[in-house]
Design an enzyme around this catalytic site. Structure first.
Site, short mmCIF file in Angstrom:
data_model
loop_
_atom_site.label_atom_id
_atom_site.label_comp_id
_atom_site.label_asym_id
_atom_site.label_seq_id
_atom_site.Cartn_x
_atom_site.Cartn_y
_atom_site.Cartn_z
CG PHE A 123 -1.78 1.28 1.17
CD1 PHE A 123 -2.93 1.19 0.35
CD2 PHE A 123 -1.83 2.16 2.14
CE1 PHE A 123 -3.88 2.23 0.13
CE2 PHE A 123 -2.70 3.17 2.23
CZ PHE A 123 -3.57 3.31 1.25
N GLY A 124 0.60 2.08 -1.05
CA GLY A 124 1.37 3.29 -1.26
C GLY A 124 0.49 4.53 -0.94
CE1 TYR A 125 2.11 6.94 4.54
CE2 TYR A 125 1.94 4.68 3.99
CZ TYR A 125 2.59 5.57 5.10
OH TYR A 125 3.51 5.46 5.83
N GLY A 126 2.42 7.73 0.23
CA GLY A 126 3.31 8.93 0.29
C GLY A 126 4.45 8.52 -0.80
CB SER A 127 8.10 8.92 -0.93
OG SER A 127 8.31 7.57 0.01
CD GLU B 164 9.10 3.00 3.42
OE1 GLU B 164 8.78 3.89 4.41
OE2 GLU B 164 9.32 3.43 2.10
#
Length: 181
Positions: free
Chosen positions: A4-8, A83
């Site tokens: 799940f990607g939500y930023g960079s 991360e």
């Protein structure tokens, strides 16, 4: 495997993505609630990066990034190195809703609210002031904000706080440039 990607991860995943699908993660919201002492700031002058903060009833819209099965171990190792650099993020496998209504498990990095880098609840103006100044190992904090805001906009994902921050930080950057010029 899904991530799940939500930023960079929206604009710089750093791995081969086999498929991207708009997705929604329930009970979390995206916010600049993590002090960045490596990538977008330093220990002496921390920046801010986005994290997923747990909040019942909230939702975060982003992308589900597909990873081919033969790449899963390599991608997971890469993501953990990227991360989990300071343990402020916690790796979770959470259920996300894809745009077609399908629910899938996705590797997701959420903030540890007990970690020293957690700073949830900062007023937006304070966030803007920090982001406008900070620079870390991966570059200016402004770049992180502007790239994320542009990609969310391009995907049709509304995030009013992020949009406000994007505009405010652009204003602060122009003011600083005029004062120095």
């Amino acid at each position: 495997m899904w991530v799940f990607g939500y930023g960079s991860l929206l604009w710089n995943p750093g791995f081969e993505v086999s498929r991207t699908v708009l997705a929604r993660l329930p009970d979390y919201h995206r916010s600049f609630c993590m002090r960045s002492i490596h990538h977008r700031g330093t220990p002496d002058a921390p920046g801010l990066v986005l994290a997923l903060d747990a909040a019942a009833g909230a939702e975060c819209h982003g992308l589900a990034l597909g990873v081919r099965p033969d790449q899963a171990d390599t991608v997971l190792a890469y993501l953990r190195e990227r991360e989990l650099i300071s343990s402020a993020y916690v790796e979770r496998v959470l259920m996300v809703d894809l745009a077609d209504g399908t629910r899938v498990e996705a590797v997701t990095y959420v903030i540890d609210p007990d970690h020293v880098q957690y700073c949830g609840g900062l007023p937006l103006e304070e966030q803007a002031q920090i982001i406008a100044q900070a620079v870390g190992g991966r570059g200016p904090n402004t770049e992180y904000l502007h790239n994320t805001a542009a990609h969310l906009d391009g995907l049709g994902i509304a995030d009013p706080d992020l949009a406000w921050l994007d505009g405010r930080v652009r204003d602060l950057t122009r003011i600083k440039a005029r004062q120095q010029g």
